[in-house]
Scaffold this motif. Structure first.
Motif, PDB file in Angstrom:
ATOM      1  N   ASP A  10       0.873  -1.179   0.000  1.00  0.00           N
ATOM      2  CA  ASP A  10       0.000   0.000   0.000  1.00  0.00           C
ATOM      3  C   ASP A  10       0.905   1.222   0.000  1.00  0.00           C
ATOM      4  O   ASP A  10       2.131   1.105   0.051  1.00  0.00           O
ATOM      5  CB  ASP A  10      -0.899   0.004   1.243  1.00  0.00           C
ATOM      6  CG  ASP A  10      -2.146   0.871   1.086  1.00  0.00           C
ATOM      7  OD1 ASP A  10      -2.213   1.632   0.093  1.00  0.00           O
ATOM      8  OD2 ASP A  10      -3.029   0.805   1.947  1.00  0.00           O
ATOM      9  N   THR A  11       0.304   2.403  -0.023  1.00  0.00           N
ATOM     10  CA  THR A  11       1.086   3.607   0.171  1.00  0.00           C
ATOM     11  C   THR A  11       1.334   3.795   1.665  1.00  0.00           C
ATOM     12  O   THR A  11       0.570   3.310   2.499  1.00  0.00           O
ATOM     13  CB  THR A  11       0.357   4.834  -0.418  1.00  0.00           C
ATOM     14  OG1 THR A  11       1.252   5.941  -0.451  1.00  0.00           O
ATOM     15  CG2 THR A  11      -0.868   5.187   0.390  1.00  0.00           C
ATOM     16  N   GLY A  12       2.419   4.450   2.002  1.00  0.00           N
ATOM     17  CA  GLY A  12       2.707   4.720   3.401  1.00  0.00           C
ATOM     18  C   GLY A  12       3.161   3.529   4.208  1.00  0.00           C
ATOM     19  O   GLY A  12       3.017   3.517   5.443  1.00  0.00           O
ATOM     20  N   VAL A  13       3.730   2.515   3.566  1.00  0.00           N
ATOM     21  CA  VAL A  13       4.181   1.322   4.295  1.00  0.00           C
ATOM     22  C   VAL A  13       5.695   1.293   4.496  1.00  0.00           C
ATOM     23  O   VAL A  13       6.219   0.341   5.069  1.00  0.00           O
ATOM     24  CB  VAL A  13       3.724   0.019   3.591  1.00  0.00           C
ATOM     25  CG1 VAL A  13       2.209  -0.076   3.583  1.00  0.00           C
ATOM     26  CG2 VAL A  13       4.304  -0.076   2.183  1.00  0.00           C
ATOM     27  N   GLY A 119       2.997   3.979  -4.534  1.00  0.00           N
ATOM     28  CA  GLY A 119       1.834   3.236  -4.073  1.00  0.00           C
ATOM     29  C   GLY A 119       2.075   1.741  -4.085  1.00  0.00           C
ATOM     30  O   GLY A 119       3.189   1.271  -3.866  1.00  0.00           O
ATOM     31  N   GLY A 120       1.022   0.984  -4.366  1.00  0.00           N
ATOM     32  CA  GLY A 120       1.116  -0.467  -4.416  1.00  0.00           C
ATOM     33  C   GLY A 120       1.294  -0.990  -5.831  1.00  0.00           C
ATOM     34  O   GLY A 120       1.441  -0.219  -6.794  1.00  0.00           O
ATOM     35  N   TRP A 121       1.260  -2.314  -5.970  1.00  0.00           N
ATOM     36  CA  TRP A 121       1.576  -2.974  -7.227  1.00  0.00           C
ATOM     37  C   TRP A 121       0.652  -2.574  -8.367  1.00  0.00           C
ATOM     38  O   TRP A 121       1.062  -2.486  -9.519  1.00  0.00           O
ATOM     39  CB  TRP A 121       1.543  -4.485  -7.017  1.00  0.00           C
ATOM     40  CG  TRP A 121       1.994  -5.297  -8.186  1.00  0.00           C
ATOM     41  CD1 TRP A 121       1.238  -6.152  -8.926  1.00  0.00           C
ATOM     42  CD2 TRP A 121       3.319  -5.359  -8.741  1.00  0.00           C
ATOM     43  NE1 TRP A 121       1.993  -6.734  -9.920  1.00  0.00           N
ATOM     44  CE2 TRP A 121       3.288  -6.266  -9.813  1.00  0.00           C
ATOM     45  CE3 TRP A 121       4.518  -4.733  -8.426  1.00  0.00           C
ATOM     46  CZ2 TRP A 121       4.409  -6.569 -10.579  1.00  0.00           C
ATOM     47  CZ3 TRP A 121       5.648  -5.028  -9.185  1.00  0.00           C
ATOM     48  CH2 TRP A 121       5.577  -5.934 -10.242  1.00  0.00           C
ATOM     49  N   GLN A 122      -0.609  -2.312  -8.056  1.00  0.00           N
ATOM     50  CA  GLN A 122      -1.561  -1.961  -9.111  1.00  0.00           C
ATOM     51  C   GLN A 122      -1.914  -0.477  -9.105  1.00  0.00           C
ATOM     52  O   GLN A 122      -2.919  -0.070  -9.692  1.00  0.00           O
ATOM     53  CB  GLN A 122      -2.847  -2.801  -8.958  1.00  0.00           C
ATOM     54  CG  GLN A 122      -2.659  -4.278  -9.233  1.00  0.00           C
ATOM     55  CD  GLN A 122      -2.356  -4.576 -10.691  1.00  0.00           C
ATOM     56  OE1 GLN A 122      -2.480  -3.710 -11.557  1.00  0.00           O
ATOM     57  NE2 GLN A 122      -1.944  -5.807 -10.980  1.00  0.00           N
ATOM     58  N   ALA A 123      -1.107   0.348  -8.465  1.00  0.00           N
ATOM     59  CA  ALA A 123      -1.371   1.788  -8.456  1.00  0.00           C
ATOM     60  C   ALA A 123      -1.322   2.332  -9.883  1.00  0.00           C
ATOM     61  O   ALA A 123      -0.388   2.041 -10.634  1.00  0.00           O
ATOM     62  CB  ALA A 123      -0.355   2.510  -7.584  1.00  0.00           C
ATOM     63  N   PRO A 124      -2.309   3.130 -10.282  1.00  0.00           N
ATOM     64  CA  PRO A 124      -2.338   3.637 -11.657  1.00  0.00           C
ATOM     65  C   PRO A 124      -1.401   4.816 -11.867  1.00  0.00           C
ATOM     66  O   PRO A 124      -1.301   5.714 -11.031  1.00  0.00           O
ATOM     67  CB  PRO A 124      -3.808   4.064 -11.838  1.00  0.00           C
ATOM     68  CG  PRO A 124      -4.279   4.402 -10.462  1.00  0.00           C
ATOM     69  CD  PRO A 124      -3.530   3.486  -9.528  1.00  0.00           C
ATOM     70  N   LEU A 125      -0.720   4.800 -13.005  1.00  0.00           N
ATOM     71  CA  LEU A 125       0.113   5.921 -13.429  1.00  0.00           C
ATOM     72  C   LEU A 125      -0.586   6.747 -14.502  1.00  0.00           C
ATOM     73  O   LEU A 125      -0.297   7.924 -14.684  1.00  0.00           O
ATOM     74  CB  LEU A 125       1.448   5.411 -13.965  1.00  0.00           C
ATOM     75  CG  LEU A 125       2.317   4.640 -12.958  1.00  0.00           C
ATOM     76  CD1 LEU A 125       3.542   4.064 -13.645  1.00  0.00           C
ATOM     77  CD2 LEU A 125       2.718   5.534 -11.793  1.00  0.00           C
ATOM     78  N   SER A 126      -1.481   6.101 -15.230  1.00  0.00           N
ATOM     79  CA  SER A 126      -2.312   6.763 -16.242  1.00  0.00           C
ATOM     80  C   SER A 126      -3.543   5.882 -16.429  1.00  0.00           C
ATOM     81  O   SER A 126      -3.720   4.888 -15.724  1.00  0.00           O
ATOM     82  CB  SER A 126      -1.545   6.935 -17.551  1.00  0.00           C
ATOM     83  OG  SER A 126      -1.310   5.682 -18.160  1.00  0.00           O
ATOM     84  N   GLU A 127      -4.377   6.220 -17.394  1.00  0.00           N
ATOM     85  CA  GLU A 127      -5.585   5.432 -17.623  1.00  0.00           C
ATOM     86  C   GLU A 127      -5.267   3.998 -18.023  1.00  0.00           C
ATOM     87  O   GLU A 127      -6.030   3.075 -17.728  1.00  0.00           O
ATOM     88  CB  GLU A 127      -6.452   6.087 -18.710  1.00  0.00           C
ATOM     89  CG  GLU A 127      -7.145   7.358 -18.249  1.00  0.00           C
ATOM     90  CD  GLU A 127      -8.131   7.856 -19.276  1.00  0.00           C
ATOM     91  OE1 GLU A 127      -8.306   7.172 -20.316  1.00  0.00           O
ATOM     92  OE2 GLU A 127      -8.737   8.923 -19.061  1.00  0.00           O
TER      93      GLU A 127
END
Length: 224
Positions: A10-13, A119-127
């Motif tokens: 997650d973020t903040g880990v 963020g995490g593994w599936q955090a979006p960078l764009s659409e």
């Protein structure tokens, strides 16, 4: 040349703290070590008349060489929100080409590179682009930072499965004790050590003032 990609549950880990700890550990074996934050959201004055991200500044402080900001942080987005939103606000589309070009240049200048995701593994960078896509494009072994708190078992095992499903190697994981009030932390840690299927590289105690230099990291033998 040694390189790895650091992601989190997650973020903040504690990805940045973990990435800096990896840089310090690698520097004991390799003279030219550098951190890279391909995409960073949230900019602040760097004290030298320019702008930088807090995570990037920490990685630079833990690196043994100084490189151009265009190499260690090719995409800097002003607003401290999810990268895909920050990019839309700034009208700065996130694409792989400048990141891959910067990484290839870094390879020519460094003996070891630690690439920190967002963020995490599936955090979006764009659409249509996620952190996982970036890691796959770089083709690097992955280090997963697990924030030890309630719910971490599910997040850690899902992330580990997703990393392997992408075809990348889960080189190891780091336990980051982000919640000093968590009940049964040792039982959770023991379950993850048994179930995650990769070596535990570091167990980072909760610190009011985090200091990556105090973290003991057991690097894989092939990174030494």
């Amino acid at each position: 040349m040694i390189a790895c990609f650091v992601t989190g549950t997650d973020t903040g880990v504690g990805k940045t703290l973990s990435s800096c700890a990896l840089l310090h550990a690698l520097a004991r074996h390799h003279p030219r070590v550098v951190g890279m934050k391909p995409v960073a959201s949230g900019a602040e004055p760097d004290g030298q008349g320019a702008w930088a991200n807090e995570d990037t500044l920490a990685l630079r402080a833990a690196s043994t060489i100084t490189v151009s900001p265009s190499l260690d942080n090719p995409i800097l987005l002003p607003d401290p929100v999810s990268p895909h939103i920050a990019a839309e606000r700034a009208r700065m589309p996130v694409t792989l080409a400048p990141i891959l070009q910067a990484y290839q240049t870094l390879r020519e200048q460094a003996d070891a590179i630690v690439v920190e995701g967002a963020g995490g593994w599936q955090a979006p960078l764009s659409e249509d682009l996620r952190i996982a896509d970036l890691a796959v494009a770089l083709q690097l072994p992955v280090v997963l930072v697990v924030g030890l708190r309630l719910g971490c078992l599910n997040h850690a095992l899902l992330s580990a499965d997703a990393i392997r499903a992408s075809g990348l190697t889960l080189a190891g994981w780091i336990c980051s004790r982000v919640d000093p009030t968590m009940l049964e932390p040792e039982a959770n840690l023991a379950y993850l050590r048994q179930s995650i299927g990769a070596p535990l590289l570091a167990d980072i105690a909760w610190q009011a003032q985090p200091d990556a230099r105090t973290v003991r990291v057991q690097l894989p033998k092939e990174w030494q």
